[in-house]
Write a protein that holds these residues in place. Structure first.
Motif, PDB file in Angstrom:
ATOM      1  N   GLY A 115      66.600  41.816  89.282  1.00 31.85           N
ATOM      2  CA  GLY A 115      67.910  42.390  89.578  1.00 31.85           C
ATOM      3  C   GLY A 115      67.800  43.868  89.894  1.00 31.85           C
ATOM      4  N   GLU A 116      68.741  44.646  89.393  1.00 33.14           N
ATOM      5  CA  GLU A 116      68.718  46.090  89.628  1.00 33.14           C
ATOM      6  C   GLU A 116      67.513  46.705  88.922  1.00 33.14           C
ATOM      7  OE1 GLU A 116      71.991  49.658  89.789  1.00 33.14           O
ATOM      8  OE2 GLU A 116      72.123  48.224  88.141  1.00 33.14           O
ATOM      9  N   GLN A 117      66.883  47.681  89.584  1.00 33.71           N
ATOM     10  CA  GLN A 117      65.720  48.350  89.012  1.00 33.71           C
ATOM     11  C   GLN A 117      65.935  49.861  89.013  1.00 33.71           C
ATOM     12  OE1 GLN A 117      61.976  46.684  90.629  1.00 33.71           O
ATOM     13  NE2 GLN A 117      63.164  44.902  91.235  1.00 33.71           N
ATOM     14  N   ILE A 118      65.008  50.573  88.390  1.00 31.14           N
ATOM     15  CA  ILE A 118      65.207  52.009  88.146  1.00 31.14           C
ATOM     16  C   ILE A 118      65.434  52.780  89.448  1.00 31.14           C
ATOM     17  CG2 ILE A 118      64.128  54.122  87.297  1.00 31.14           C
ATOM     18  CD1 ILE A 118      62.796  52.474  85.113  1.00 31.14           C
ATOM     19  N   GLU A 119      64.621  52.529  90.456  1.00 28.88           N
ATOM     20  CA  GLU A 119      64.775  53.297  91.696  1.00 28.88           C
ATOM     21  C   GLU A 119      66.117  53.041  92.349  1.00 28.88           C
ATOM     22  OE1 GLU A 119      62.335  54.458  95.767  1.00 28.88           O
ATOM     23  OE2 GLU A 119      61.577  52.863  94.476  1.00 28.88           O
ATOM     24  N   ILE A 177      65.783  44.404  79.888  1.00 25.42           N
ATOM     25  CA  ILE A 177      64.376  44.833  79.877  1.00 25.42           C
ATOM     26  C   ILE A 177      64.006  45.302  81.278  1.00 25.42           C
ATOM     27  CG2 ILE A 177      61.982  44.046  79.640  1.00 25.42           C
ATOM     28  CD1 ILE A 177      63.297  44.197  76.965  1.00 25.42           C
ATOM     29  N   THR A 178      63.689  46.568  81.441  1.00 27.01           N
ATOM     30  CA  THR A 178      63.417  47.102  82.782  1.00 27.01           C
ATOM     31  C   THR A 178      62.087  46.626  83.333  1.00 27.01           C
ATOM     32  OG1 THR A 178      63.562  49.104  84.122  1.00 27.01           O
ATOM     33  CG2 THR A 178      62.300  49.284  82.070  1.00 27.01           C
ATOM     34  N   ARG A 179      61.100  46.352  82.469  1.00 24.64           N
ATOM     35  CA  ARG A 179      59.781  45.932  82.944  1.00 24.64           C
ATOM     36  C   ARG A 179      59.779  44.556  83.592  1.00 24.64           C
ATOM     37  NH1 ARG A 179      58.692  49.882  79.368  1.00 24.64           N
ATOM     38  NH2 ARG A 179      56.630  50.920  79.379  1.00 24.64           N
ATOM     39  N   ARG A 180      60.867  43.832  83.469  1.00 24.25           N
ATOM     40  CA  ARG A 180      60.943  42.514  84.108  1.00 24.25           C
ATOM     41  C   ARG A 180      61.046  42.615  85.630  1.00 24.25           C
ATOM     42  NH1 ARG A 180      62.621  37.807  82.593  1.00 24.25           N
ATOM     43  NH2 ARG A 180      64.548  37.890  83.844  1.00 24.25           N
TER      44      ARG A 180
END
Length: 435
Positions: free
Chosen positions: A307-311, A301-304
């Motif tokens: 750890g690694e994130q979109i940017e 889940i990216t909104r969390r």
């Protein structure tokens, strides 16, 4: 002095507009996970609630698939190119008689310059004729060449560019004899065969080299328009290309009379787990989908914001996703989808998600939650799934006899026999008795 002042203002502006998050440490603290609201899987873009399989398949599923295609992975070309498969090796007595080995080259261009090599092992059953019933197969991409999955001396060594992994046998980005079997721990061939499954694998670099300047080096140019040098912002990146390659391998498996092409499980680890998920979402021929440590842009889940994130992923690997995905750097909540919806696209086919306890970069809890939150779509089909939003303890697999399974292995970012054992258990439940 004026120049120094201008530089100071310039770097201050950069720090205020996007690179600040890259300078920060990744968040590994659950208490710092922001409050978030996931996109509604069963609510259409015009606000209508989906209550039936028909509405899901004709309205909402195409919407979600299009959003992932346009905003995350990039559009896969609809253009067809001629592909010709040629069996280059057939050994009915491979691995001491345990397997039939096939090596198949799929040519993507008339001049044979663009191709992929498929390595296939099928189990030989002692005392049974070779012309046995077709077998189910696990299909996945590998990171360093087909010759790395087993020490078998007859596997062709890839001639294509290889990343400078720390594995033995890679010299100036090319593989040597020393590379044979160096990643066998990730591909327990004998155990897979003993369970009655076949294995098919392709080196991902046959499709596109895993480097930022690679768009003219792989298959991409075969789809470019005149004077085009790189994909447009809404066109596919490397993950899309790798997923496409899995579907082309599936094209071959459908022609192989020794393979039960109705029972092919697509599997991937790490970035190739992302590719396996995207392949499974687009290509409904895959009967079962497995993601291992796929993390950001895969199962997590990216909104969390854990750890690694979109940017970070777009900065470190700018070639993986579409150009449009970069619009969501540090703006996860603006992304019109989240990855529970990617899992939901597989329904009603079974999906298994796996994590590792020391791989917090991939956000194990976020990976679990994606599988859990996909449950509403599976419920439309009457399929039971993970029943709680609380992840299980380490090495306590759950959902082994449901349509969304999960485990968290003890250890680091890797794929090992422990993982494969539970993947095969899951496959046994879903199509083991159909062999």
């Amino acid at each position: 002095m004026k120049k120094i002042l201008l530089l100071s203002i310039f770097f201050a502006a950069i720090g205020a507009h996007g690179t600040k998050s890259l300078a920060q440490e990744a968040n590994y603290d659950e208490s710092k996970v922001p409050a978030y609201t996931l996109p509604e899987v069963l609510v259409t873009q015009d606000g209508r609630r989906v209550n039936s399989v028909t509405d899901w398949e004709t309205k909402r599923r195409p919407e979600i698939l299009a959003l992932f295609s346009e905003q995350v992975y990039g559009k896969t070309p609809t253009q067809k190119i001629p592909i010709r498969f040629e069996v280059t090796d057939l050994d009915r007595n491979a691995l001491g008689g345990k397997a039939t080995r096939k090596q198949v080259r799929g040519y993507f261009s008339v001049d044979k310059a663009k191709y992929m090599d498929i390595l296939i092992y099928l189990p030989n059953r002692v005392g049974e004729p070779i012309s046995r019933e077709p077998v189910p197969v696990f299909l996945g991409l590998n990171f360093a060449g087909n010759q790395t999955v087993h020490a078998d001396p007859d596997i062709a060594i890839t001639q294509n560019w290889v990343p400078a992994w720390k594995d033995p046998g890679i010299v100036k980005n090319h593989s040597t004899e020393e590379s044979r079997g160096t990643r066998a721990r990730r591909w327990p061939v004998e155990q897979i065969l003993a369970r009655g499954y076949g294995l098919a694998t392709v080196y991902y670099g046959d499709l596109q080299p895993d480097r930022a300047d690679s768009f003219n080096a792989g298959i991409h140019p075969l789809f470019f328009q005149k004077d085009q040098a790189r994909p447009a912002d809404d066109e596919w990146g490397a993950i899309g290309m790798w997923a496409w390659g899995l579907s082309r391998a599936m094209d071959y498996l459908e022609t192989d009379q020794e393979v039960n092409s109705k029972l092919v499980a697509v599997i991937g680890h790490s970035r190739l787990g992302k590719a396996a998920l995207w392949a499974g979402a687009q290509d409904e021929r895959f009967a079962l989908i497995i993601s291992n440590d796929s993390g950001e842009g895969g199962a997590a889940i990216t909104r969390r914001g854990y750890g690694e994130q979109i940017e970070r992923i777009n900065t470190n690997f700018p070639h993986w996703f579409s150009g449009n995905y970069k619009k969501y750097n540090s703006r996860e909540n603006d992304l019109p989808v989240d990855y529970h919806e990617l899992i939901a696209l597989m329904a009603p086919r079974p999906v298994y998600v796996a994590s590792a306890s020391d791989d917090q970069w991939a956000d194990p809890k976020g990976e679990y939650l994606s599988a859990y939150h996909a449950r509403t779509v599976y419920a439309l089909y009457g399929k039971n799934t993970l029943s709680t939003d609380t992840p299980p303890a380490v090495e306590v697999p759950v959902g082994q006899k449901t349509w969304t399974g999960y485990h968290m292995r003890n250890g680091k970012h890797d794929i090992l026999l422990y993982d494969w054992t539970h993947f095969m258990n899951f496959a046994d439940f879903h199509f083991g008795k159909k062999q």
